[in-house]
Design an enzyme around this catalytic site. Structure first.
Site, PDB file in Angstrom:
ATOM      1  N   LYS A 269      -6.070   5.898   7.507  1.00 47.38           N
ATOM      2  CA  LYS A 269      -7.737   5.867   7.100  1.00 47.38           C
ATOM      3  C   LYS A 269      -8.139   6.510   7.701  1.00 47.38           C
ATOM      4  O   LYS A 269      -9.931   6.736   7.455  1.00 47.38           O
ATOM      5  CB  LYS A 269      -8.282   4.196   7.491  1.00 47.38           C
ATOM      6  CG  LYS A 269      -7.032   3.263   7.249  1.00 47.38           C
ATOM      7  CD  LYS A 269      -7.278   1.375   6.622  1.00 47.38           C
ATOM      8  CE  LYS A 269      -7.592   0.843   8.144  1.00 47.38           C
ATOM      9  NZ  LYS A 269      -6.145   1.099   9.136  1.00 47.38           N
TER      10      LYS A 269
ATOM     11  N   LYS B 260      -8.542  -3.172  16.691  1.00 49.32           N
ATOM     12  CA  LYS B 260      -7.576  -2.346  17.526  1.00 49.32           C
ATOM     13  C   LYS B 260      -8.788  -1.137  17.884  1.00 49.32           C
ATOM     14  O   LYS B 260      -8.939  -0.528  18.983  1.00 49.32           O
ATOM     15  CB  LYS B 260      -6.646  -1.389  16.679  1.00 49.32           C
ATOM     16  CG  LYS B 260      -5.729  -0.936  17.863  1.00 49.32           C
ATOM     17  CD  LYS B 260      -4.426  -0.042  16.701  1.00 49.32           C
ATOM     18  CE  LYS B 260      -4.156   0.227  15.599  1.00 49.32           C
ATOM     19  NZ  LYS B 260      -4.619  -0.602  14.187  1.00 49.32           N
TER      20      LYS B 260
ATOM     21  N   LYS C 142      -1.581  -4.406  15.387  1.00 46.01           N
ATOM     22  CA  LYS C 142      -1.086  -4.704  14.373  1.00 46.01           C
ATOM     23  C   LYS C 142      -2.457  -4.135  13.434  1.00 46.01           C
ATOM     24  O   LYS C 142      -3.317  -4.265  14.139  1.00 46.01           O
ATOM     25  CB  LYS C 142      -0.901  -6.328  13.925  1.00 46.01           C
ATOM     26  CG  LYS C 142      -0.886  -6.469  12.802  1.00 46.01           C
ATOM     27  CD  LYS C 142      -0.418  -8.201  12.448  1.00 46.01           C
ATOM     28  CE  LYS C 142      -0.703  -8.600  10.728  1.00 46.01           C
ATOM     29  NZ  LYS C 142      -1.980  -8.593  10.365  1.00 46.01           N
TER      30      LYS C 142
ATOM     31  N   ASP D 255       2.082  -1.130  13.373  1.00 44.94           N
ATOM     32  CA  ASP D 255       3.143  -1.124  13.149  1.00 44.94           C
ATOM     33  C   ASP D 255       4.106   0.222  13.694  1.00 44.94           C
ATOM     34  O   ASP D 255       3.902   1.428  12.520  1.00 44.94           O
ATOM     35  CB  ASP D 255       3.916  -1.930  11.742  1.00 44.94           C
ATOM     36  CG  ASP D 255       3.285  -2.947  11.777  1.00 44.94           C
ATOM     37  OD1 ASP D 255       3.939  -3.542  12.506  1.00 44.94           O
ATOM     38  OD2 ASP D 255       2.605  -3.243  11.381  1.00 44.94           O
TER      39      ASP D 255
END
Lengths: 444, 290
Positions: free
Chosen positions: B44, B18, B13, B130
């Site tokens: 991003k 991450k 998520k 996701d």
């Protein structure tokens, strides 16, 4: 959408592009990849070689987006395309249409139009992602959007001005001839009709549509939704009826309109009498030939939801043929099927045909082969012969199986070119009789 | 025979840590002597920042926007300890299609045999959390990554995202897609978080590959634009990342997980909710099984 073998329509955009190509001085602008415009033009040209019109086929401007436009958004490309179109394409109305992929990525077309819109050049947007529905749905939505975005609301209505809707250019292959004839007939009883698609029409007719007293919808499923919406927004009453083919149906149609508009009954009777008289003088000339030939046929009618019942009704009520089966080939909701069944139940047939909703071409033949007694055993049955198929050119195989003739009345029509011909009204009824007889004697 | 390149995808998520985990993993793998490429698959484009002193690099899609033919060399940048850094990039928020961007970027690379030419040992894909559309599933299908690890905390939404990922993996597992290596349990702070994540792993038939606690060292390192491995190599946290790297480097066999159905997942979460409430009220003590 179900899997359909040889579908008889294209996507929503296909219907909208065909319709826009039939509007006067109207320029569509496709926001999508290069394939959509070309392929869909190829599709609607199957409506009796519809042709380009004012701006159709490969003449339609398209933003021709590529992969990077999908990733980063195609807005800039569309802005360039709109500006270039304004520069080189001379039109009275511009309509931006979207495609599956630009709908999926959600390009903000309304925002873009606010940015580029020019006041002296009306430009509309219709969201036409192909996955939203078929070509008939596209037609209905376009009519609705023309009223919502373009046609001014008028409080004062003109008593004897009507708009005619329900026939989809290309997908109702004889739309223009049919509209010309209905317009002619309405003029005889003092009613002016905006058809949008006949050659006398200009943007003024479209803009004046808001002054009409009545919207006549010649289809039970394609157009009623728009007419109902327009009643709310523009206060125009509507008449949802069927395409009239031949004397009986046309007389009935004119009386329906007369009733709605409160026309002078005497004037209507007089005009209808003249038309009917002329109609039967023509029929009279054909009677020798009809009597000499084995003209009476068993028929199969294969057409869309707008046209199938009117043709079957003509065959039975007008010329005494026995229609064994009516196949309606569109993908319809249960509600739409019920609307059709209702009309079917109300038609007086001498021998009631079987009404079947079937979208797949091969299943139509299969249905007859599996259900008609003559195909089931060698025992004696009343054979379905001589037979005649009123359907699409792709129903040729069925006509061969039935050892009968074929007249292409429904999309796709590729074995004849259709320009001014129509089968609606009095003249259309005569045209149809001519073509049905010619179909049987052309081998002489 | 060409050597086998290990390709690993890390999902989780958004905001769960991450990219932090991935960058530290890449740094630790590189320190083990492996040739590593980190491939950021998030619009991003900040996956590899801490490998390059906090600096952004031009992305594959930035190059695509300017020209139709892209040379891989133009979008590969060396970072800490020679790690090859690539960012897929993506559209501005609210326009276009980021999923298609990931597909295009990954396919461009696949076609160019870059990994072979650079003699890379391991490629780590850092993928947006996701699996919202087909584009974000590209690294786990079509034989790109073989092993998937998910970074998850014990928060429900993070577990929910992991469970969704497991659904994606199950879907493609029979057609040559990637399999699940395990869960990297991140932000392990509270006493019960480990129990929750253990229970989730057990229910979905997977394993916890490493427990990574919350650590101020990570924050300090990131503020310097560096990984913990680079900024604080002697710290306890760096040791944990090295342990994770060693496990992933030697990881061979992944499996198809058994994701929970949504109602099952909600019931499972509700049970944990009740349990934690009871624990707070002193009715049960943490560690008691539920």
């Amino acid at each position: 959408m179900a899997y359909i073998e040889r579908p008889r329509f294209s996507c929503m955009l296909g219907g909208v592009l065909a319709t826009l190509s039939a509007l006067p001085r109207t320029i569509p602008i496709i926001h999508g990849a290069q394939g959509c415009g070309g392929n869909l033009s190829a599709a609607y040209s199957l409506g009796g070689y519809l042709g380009a019109g004012y701006c159709g086929n490969s003449g339609v401007p398209s933003s021709n987006i590529g992969e990077s436009d999908i990733i980063f958004g195609g807005g800039e490309k569309l802005i360039r395309e709109i500006n270039s179109t304004f520069e080189v394409m001379d039109g009275d109305l511009y309509v931006v249409t979207t495609t599956c992929m630009t709908d999926i990525i959600g390009d903000d077309i309304k925002g873009i139009l606010n940015e580029v819109g020019q006041k002296d050049k009306p430009i509309l947007f219709i969201d036409t992602g192909g996955f939203k529905g078929n070509s008939y749905y596209g037609y209905t939505k376009l009519i609705q959007e023309l009223f919502a975005q373009y046609i001014p609301q008028k409080n004062t209505k003109q008593n004897n001005l009507v708009n005619i809707f329900g026939l989809v250019p290309g997908y109702d292959p004889y739309f223009r001839g049919d509209l010309e004839e209905l317009k002619r007939i309405l003029e005889l009883v003092g009613v002016e009709a905006n058809t949008f698609f006949t050659h006398d029409q200009t943007q003024q007719n479209i803009l004046r549509a808001g002054e009409a007293s009545l919207n006549i919808v010649l289809s039970r499923v394609y157009g009623p939704e728009a007419a109902i919406a327009v009643k709310d927004t523009h206060g125009i009453d509507y008449l949802i009826t069927d395409l009239p083919i031949g004397n009986l149906a046309t007389v009935g149609f004119v009386w329906q309109v007369a009733e709605k508009l409160g026309l002078d009954r005497e004037k209507v009777s007089k005009a209808l009498y003249q038309e009917t008289d002329s109609y039967f003088k023509y029929i009279d000339r054909a009677t020798d030939l009809i009597a000499d030939t084995d003209f009476q046929n068993y028929a199969v009618v294969i057409a869309n939801a707008t046209e199938a019942l009117p043709y079957a009704k003509y065959l039975d009520n007008e010329i005494g043929w026995i229609t064994g089966y009516i196949f309606i080939t569109d993908e319809l909701t249960e509600e739409q099927k019920n609307a059709i069944r209702q009309v079917f139940d109300d038609i007086e047939f001498s021998i009631r045909p079987e009404l079947v909703f079937e979208t797949d071409t091969y299943r139509i033949q299969q249905y007859i082969e599996q259900n008609n007694p003559q195909f089931k055993s060698d025992a004696y049955y009343e054979t379905f012969s001589p037979a005649f198929v009123l359907g699409s050119t792709i129903d040729r195989k069925l006509a061969e199986v039935l050892n009968g003739g074929l007249l292409s009345i429904s999309f796709p029509v590729i074995n004849r070119i259709i320009l001014a011909k129509g089968y609606a009204g009095f003249k259309g009824g005569l045209n149809l009789l001519e073509d049905l007889i010619t179909g049987q004697i052309s081998g002489r | 025979m060409a050597k086998k390149i290990k390709q690993v995808a890390i999902y989780g998520k958004g905001g769960i840590g991450k990219s932090t985990t991935t960058s530290n993993l890449s740094a630790a793998l590189s320190k083990m002597g492996l040739k590593v490429m980190q491939f950021g698959c998030d619009p991003k484009s900040d996956s590899t920042n801490t490998l390059r002193d906090g600096k952004y690099i031009p992305t594959v899609l930035d190059s695509l926007r300017e020209k139709t033919v892209i040379k891989a060399q133009d979008v590969i940048f060396k970072g800490f300890n020679g790690i090859y850094c690539v960012e897929a990039g993506g559209p501005a928020p609210g326009v276009g299609c980021a999923g298609r961007g990931i597909i295009t970027a990954v396919e461009l690379f696949k076609q160019q045999r870059v990994f072979e030419e650079l003699d890379i040992d391991i490629v780590i894909y850092d993928v947006l959390g996701d699996v919202v559309c087909g584009g974000f599933a590209v690294p786990i299908r079509e034989g790109i990554a073989e092993h998937v690890f998910t970074v998850s905390s014990a928060d429900f939404m993070s577990i929910y995202a992991s469970n969704n990922l497991f659904k994606g993996i199950s879907k493609y597992s029979s057609s040559g897609g990637a399999l699940l290596g395990g869960v990297i349990a991140n932000s392990m702070g509270t006493p019960y978080s480990r129990e929750i994540i253990d229970d989730f792993a057990a229910k979905t038939h997977t394993q916890i590959i490493e427990y990574v606690p919350r650590s101020v060292t990570v924050t300090q390192s990131e503020l310097q634009g560096k990984t913990t491995i680079e900024a604080a190599p002697e710290s306890v946290q760096a040791g944990i990342y090295r342990s994770l790297a060693a496990k992933i480097a030697s990881h061979e066999k992944s499996n198809s997980p058994s994701p929970m159905e949504i109602t099952q997942l909600r019931e499972w979460a509700a049970k944990w909710g009740d349990y934690l409430l009871a624990a707070e009220q002193g009715k049960v003590s943490i560690g008691a099984s539920i």
